[in-house]
Design an enzyme around this catalytic site. Structure first.
Site, PDB file in Angstrom:
ATOM      1  N   GLY A   1     -27.415   0.225   1.396  1.00  0.00           N
ATOM      2  CA  GLY A   1     -26.345   1.223   1.401  1.00  0.00           C
ATOM      3  C   GLY A   1     -25.026   0.515   1.202  1.00  0.00           C
ATOM      4  O   GLY A   1     -24.972  -0.564   0.615  1.00  0.00           O
TER       5      GLY A   1
ATOM      6  N   ASN B   1     -24.197  -7.783  -8.342  1.00  0.00           N
ATOM      7  CA  ASN B   1     -24.588  -6.745  -7.385  1.00  0.00           C
ATOM      8  C   ASN B   1     -25.886  -6.059  -7.795  1.00  0.00           C
ATOM      9  O   ASN B   1     -26.726  -5.750  -6.950  1.00  0.00           O
ATOM     10  CB  ASN B   1     -23.459  -5.719  -7.218  1.00  0.00           C
ATOM     11  CG  ASN B   1     -22.453  -6.167  -6.158  1.00  0.00           C
ATOM     12  OD1 ASN B   1     -22.622  -7.228  -5.552  1.00  0.00           O
ATOM     13  ND2 ASN B   1     -21.427  -5.379  -5.934  1.00  0.00           N
TER      14      ASN B   1
ATOM     15  N   CYS C   1     -20.793  -0.740  -2.077  1.00  0.00           N
ATOM     16  CA  CYS C   1     -20.855  -1.527  -3.315  1.00  0.00           C
ATOM     17  C   CYS C   1     -22.126  -1.305  -4.124  1.00  0.00           C
ATOM     18  O   CYS C   1     -22.057  -0.837  -5.261  1.00  0.00           O
ATOM     19  CB  CYS C   1     -20.707  -3.001  -2.977  1.00  0.00           C
ATOM     20  SG  CYS C   1     -19.205  -3.320  -2.053  1.00  0.00           S
TER      21      CYS C   1
ATOM     22  N   ASP D   1       0.852  -1.190   0.000  1.00  0.00           N
ATOM     23  CA  ASP D   1       0.000   0.000   0.000  1.00  0.00           C
ATOM     24  C   ASP D   1       0.882   1.232   0.000  1.00  0.00           C
ATOM     25  O   ASP D   1       1.938   1.246   0.618  1.00  0.00           O
ATOM     26  CB  ASP D   1      -0.932   0.001   1.213  1.00  0.00           C
ATOM     27  CG  ASP D   1      -2.166   0.854   0.981  1.00  0.00           C
ATOM     28  OD1 ASP D   1      -3.254   0.273   0.815  1.00  0.00           O
ATOM     29  OD2 ASP D   1      -2.035   2.097   0.941  1.00  0.00           O
TER      30      ASP D   1
END
Ligand code: UGA
Length: 436
Positions: free
Chosen positions: A260, A211, A263, A30
């Protein structure tokens, strides 16, 4: 196998830790030195049940390490996962791919041998082609394959989802990519998790289609809940009655205040943008996004209604129990609680709130909301209590105690946690979702 995970956010960290737990040698990378330092000290950047222990165990076992150096992290890795964020681009809702492409360029610059580059970030159709172009343009003198491997992790249940998936989807265009991905997931074949190989573009689309379908299912049952209230039905019975049909399935049929999270809202929008770009409208998904958006404020109005309407509610106080978009996370992104609190405040209602994990994240998003230390403190002196997120801690509240603490015994249960007859027997005016 040596694996590099670029991006140590939610997806990267969970996936990296789980792959290490399978026995792979994983380096999580990262750019944020503070995050890496904290991870090295065993401090997690997010709240996810079991993650800290999983990370600690694998670090101790020498299978998991953290670095800020991409060059060092990818050295010798056969699989390099890209798991960086793809936020909604400001202004147009398209997924912002700048982080994904930046990683691809950096990988191209530092790669020293054959490797499979795996896109785990949620990316629109065609992104893999662009990543491949970037690597190809670097003129690397050894084979590199670009594959898509979407994640289907749910926050709060991510480790279980990774280790016992319904399926693993891999979009690969060549044998090298397929072979390496098979080795990455070999430990899961023993659990008989189906590994589905598709083309890269199909795989990219599977993620969004999944999704969007789940968001549609939720929105469908939410509208059926509204109808139940009008016609005197019970949405839980309706959900069970349709869910027992295997073709429909019982999951994701819990009516509530609207979906909510990081995603569904973002991915439905990005899918709609893709549909627009390809001139292939997705009218159902359009409707789902719209209906869900308006539902959140409607839930605020529902609370006001339960208090006897706007005039009576003005100047009074509502206690919100639960703020995060769902339990077992501290994630507040697109949480219905934000719109609910806003609607209440717009109507001159004061809001006090408690959430087991989300208050730190919630505070800047909910100006003027008074955060307190527990559920009973929140309800003290309240004119109405609204249960917004179904944390376990709210499932068995001592209702006699709540009744003694509130000013008015009004309970609005936006997750249908309680049984209407029981709550009413305690003397509450009780409203829930889709149960007349
Ligand atoms: C979702 C998907 O479930 C994962 O498969 C996917 O990997 C993930 O998005 C992602 O794309 O990264 P997540 O957003 O963590 O996972 O949470 P869900 O459990 O799916 O819940 C999403 C929202 O829908 C929550 O606000 C939840 O309260 C709501 N919901 C869910 C309902 O209102 N009713 C339901 O029946 C189910």
């Amino acid at each position: 196998m040596k694996i590099a995970m670029v991006g140590s956010g939610y997806v990267g960290l969970v996936s990296g830790a789980c792959l290490a737990d399978f026995g792979h040698d994983v380096t999580c990378i990262d750019k944020d030195p503070a995050k890496i330092e904290r991870l090295q000290a065993g401090i997690m950047p997010i709240y996810e049940p079991g993650l800290a222990e999983l990370v600690a165990g694998n670090v101790k076992g020498g299978r998991l390490s953290f670095t800020t150096s991409l060059a060092e992290g990818i050295d010798g890795a056969q699989a390099i996962f890209i798991a960086v964020g793809t936020p909604s681009r400001r202004g147009d809702g398209h997924a912002d791919l700048s982080f994904v492409y930046a990683v691809a360029r950096e990988v191209a610059e530092h790669l020293k041998g054959p490797a499979v580059i795996v896109t785990k970030s949620t990316v629109p159709v065609g992104t893999g082609d662009e990543v491949e172009r970037i690597l190809h343009d670097a003129g690397l003198p050894f084979p590199v394959s670009v594959v898509s491997n979407p994640e289907f992790l749910r926050e709060g249940a991510a480790i279980g989802d990774f280790k016992r998936p319904d399926r693993i989807v891999v979009g690969a265009e060549d044998e090298f990519g397929r072979q390496v991905m098979q080795d990455v997931y070999r430990p899961l074949f023993l659990n008989q998790a189906p590994l589905l190989f598709t083309s890269r573009r199909s795989s990219e689309l599977i993620k969004y289609a999944a999704n969007a379908f789940l968001a549609t299912k939720i929105t469908f049952i939410n509208e059926i809940a509204d109808l139940c209230e009008k016609v005197g039905g019970n949405v839980q019975d309706v959900a069970r009655g349709i869910g027992l049909d295997n073709r429909i399935g019982s999951k994701f049929l819990h009516a509530g205040p609207g979906y909510g999270g990081s995603c569904f809202p973002k991915d439905t929008l990005a899918l709609l943008k893709t549909a627009e770009d390809y001139d292939s409208p997705l009218r159902i998904v359009e409707a789902v996004a719209k209906v869900n958006d308006s539902r959140k404020r409607a839930m605020g109005r529902k609370v006001i209604e339960a208090m006897g309407g706007a005039e009576l509610a003005r100047g009074k106080t509502v206690a919100l129990l639960g703020l995060t978009f769902k339990p077992n996370t501290d994630d507040m992104r697109d949480a219905p609680a934000i719109a609910i609190a806003q609607t209440l405040q717009d109507a001159g209602v004061a809001v006090v709130a408690y959430d087991p994990e989300g208050m730190e994240m919630a505070a800047p998003l909910m100006p003027g909301v008074r955060m307190v230390g527990n559920a009973y403190e929140a309800v003290t002196g309240a004119d109405a209590v609204a249960l917004v997120t179904e944390w376990d801690a709210f499932r068995a509240l001592d209702l006699d105690r709540v009744k003694a603490l509130v000013k008015e015994p009004v309970l609005v249960d936006l997750r249908n946690v309680y049984r209407p007859d029981e709550v009413r027997a305690k003397g509450f005016a009780y409203t829930s979702i889709g149960r007349a």
